[in-house]
Write an enzyme that holds these catalytic residues in place. Sequence first.
Site, PDB file in Angstrom:
ATOM      1  N   GLU A  39       1.483  -0.083  -4.772  1.00  0.00           N
ATOM      2  CA  GLU A  39       0.424   0.849  -5.144  1.00  0.00           C
ATOM      3  C   GLU A  39       1.073   2.168  -5.539  1.00  0.00           C
ATOM      4  O   GLU A  39       1.535   2.921  -4.689  1.00  0.00           O
ATOM      5  CB  GLU A  39      -0.557   1.072  -3.985  1.00  0.00           C
ATOM      6  CG  GLU A  39      -1.703   1.988  -4.395  1.00  0.00           C
ATOM      7  CD  GLU A  39      -2.479   2.538  -3.214  1.00  0.00           C
ATOM      8  OE1 GLU A  39      -3.666   2.872  -3.413  1.00  0.00           O
ATOM      9  OE2 GLU A  39      -1.921   2.643  -2.110  1.00  0.00           O
TER      10      GLU A  39
ATOM     11  N   ASP B 295       0.832  -1.205   0.000  1.00  0.00           N
ATOM     12  CA  ASP B 295       0.000   0.000   0.000  1.00  0.00           C
ATOM     13  C   ASP B 295       0.871   1.261   0.000  1.00  0.00           C
ATOM     14  O   ASP B 295       1.978   1.271   0.546  1.00  0.00           O
ATOM     15  CB  ASP B 295      -0.888  -0.039   1.253  1.00  0.00           C
ATOM     16  CG  ASP B 295      -1.878   1.091   1.315  1.00  0.00           C
ATOM     17  OD1 ASP B 295      -2.713   1.189   0.402  1.00  0.00           O
ATOM     18  OD2 ASP B 295      -1.826   1.873   2.276  1.00  0.00           O
TER      19      ASP B 295
END
Length: 617
Positions: free
Chosen positions: A360, A331
């Site tokens: 990400e 993330d």
Amino acid sequence: MKKIFLVTVLSVLLCGHNSLYAASVIKKVAPSFWWASMNNPELQVLLYGEQISSADVSISSDDIVLQEVVKQDNPNYLLLYLNTSEAAPQTFDICLKQGKKQTVIPYELKQRRADAAQIEGFNSSDVLYLIMPDRFANGDASNDVIPGMLEDRVDRNDSFARHGGDFKGIEQHLDYIADLGVTSVWLNPIQENDMQGGSYHGYAITDYYQADRRFGSNEEFRTLVEQAHSKGLKIVMDMIFNHCGSENYLFKDMPSKDWFNFKGNYVQTTFKTATQSDPYASDYEKKIAVDGWFTQSMPDFNQRNRHVATYLIQSSIWWIEYAGINGIRQDTHPYADFDMMARWCKAVNDEYPRFNIVGETWLGNNVLISYWQKNSPLAHPRNSYLPTVMDFPLMDHMNKAFDEETTDGYGGLSRLHEYLSQDIVFADPMHLLTFLDNHDTSRFYRSEADTKNLDRYKQALAFLLTTRGIPQIYYGTEILMAADKANGDGLLRCDFPGGWQNDTHNYFDAANRTALQNEAFSYLKKLLQWRKGNEVIAKGKLKHFSPRQGVYAYERKHGDQSVVVFLNGTDREQTIDLSAYQEILPRTSARNVLEGKEVEIGKELTLSHRGVCVLSF
């Protein structure tokens, strides 16, 4: 109740003592065990307990070296660094002596599985199926509420509350997932989020070594992975290194203030992470963007602290080794420290050479995301060592391209042709995660009220599953789930109908789906099953033509096999002259993949409005 390590008084002769005294309470040992014969022999063991820093530390092992004992500003922590290069699998004792008080902590180095280092990561032969565990299926209602955890309610009418989905629910539907034709399951975070509210999404971790018990135990997660593997499915685990939850013990009782950015004081990030690659960015803006906190409830780790970096790196390796996962989705990758994240990617690859990590990289264009991919010439001489990046710009183009009328050279499918023609900026275009939507964006499918929507859906999925990269499908796409981000993130993550016993509709069962849903499901399943094991799509080179008469054509070719795709980007039937495409039409007959039959290739091809033709040679 939370799991804590209560170290009782044991016979301490192994530590060289012959008396018994009251033992300290050790609240955390992280990690609680490790493995012998790891590629990196250094092991950090974090100990957390009342006033333990004054202890003299020794270990009972003859073949493990206690290299370093690190005290923190907070007397409740000790960091031990052990060298296990010569160690056999064993259980040894970590001994803490504080005057007459002695504490013995049994610690195990386990035997590794013989093939542990050869875990197969996900790649362009795979299609990922993204699941938010709280919202997919509830297989065990007994773990919906765990006494002592801060969010102690389940309310399916509240999109921000927990709904009760869990590991058992996913496990019970693995046959459904495998039958659909995807090959990997990406799970949004499964680690503990013991927060006051909004913990359903998983992005505020409070214990990096503990599965959230409302999903199930660590052992149940490992069982889920094993069951997935038995059905030919890989598992990708979501991780978050940039920040943790504010209820994490590491933040509530910080080892030292330099474990977190801005000494543990909230400073909001600007979200302008392009500063990391901006040659003109000011130091001030870089610092706020990278060191600033995602939200006040998610304090930002100082990854330049070597102890923090090691703690995070080890936690990911622990889950790979323990559960046998096949990949990690990291993330907020550009929000974190570039050098530390590069060190992490390299450390994982050194232990597991066939593993894959996707970061990400939510940035606005291909140049910016290409900077973050391993071996990017744009970042040279720095190297992120991040194998795969998320192609957010392509997602944006796809969400527009299949709405617009395609003219030659502008709009509609011309967007896709132009974007892919710039793939020269990527070190490895096949290691791009491609997607129409995910848990943070509006769902691609809109509503049945839009009569053009199913054509849009079919074209987009045909393109997604035949172009370069690693495709990802968001759960519910196959049954036409729709949601707009403007109505809140919670609604983007709706429950899968049928995942709960009292659901009115069970869309896991074809008999309960509408005719339109079954048409969409069957279409996607046909493409996915055809793609599975198809080396032309997994490895083939891409050649494309700029749209003519609004029709976009491209080829995937591997060896003497090829797949050719024609997409009509107009609302009119189009008949195109095939003479311009002879270099990608090697024979006069081919198999029409969507119709499931052999067809003759003539001088012309007629496509219905927004039509799709996939030919396999």
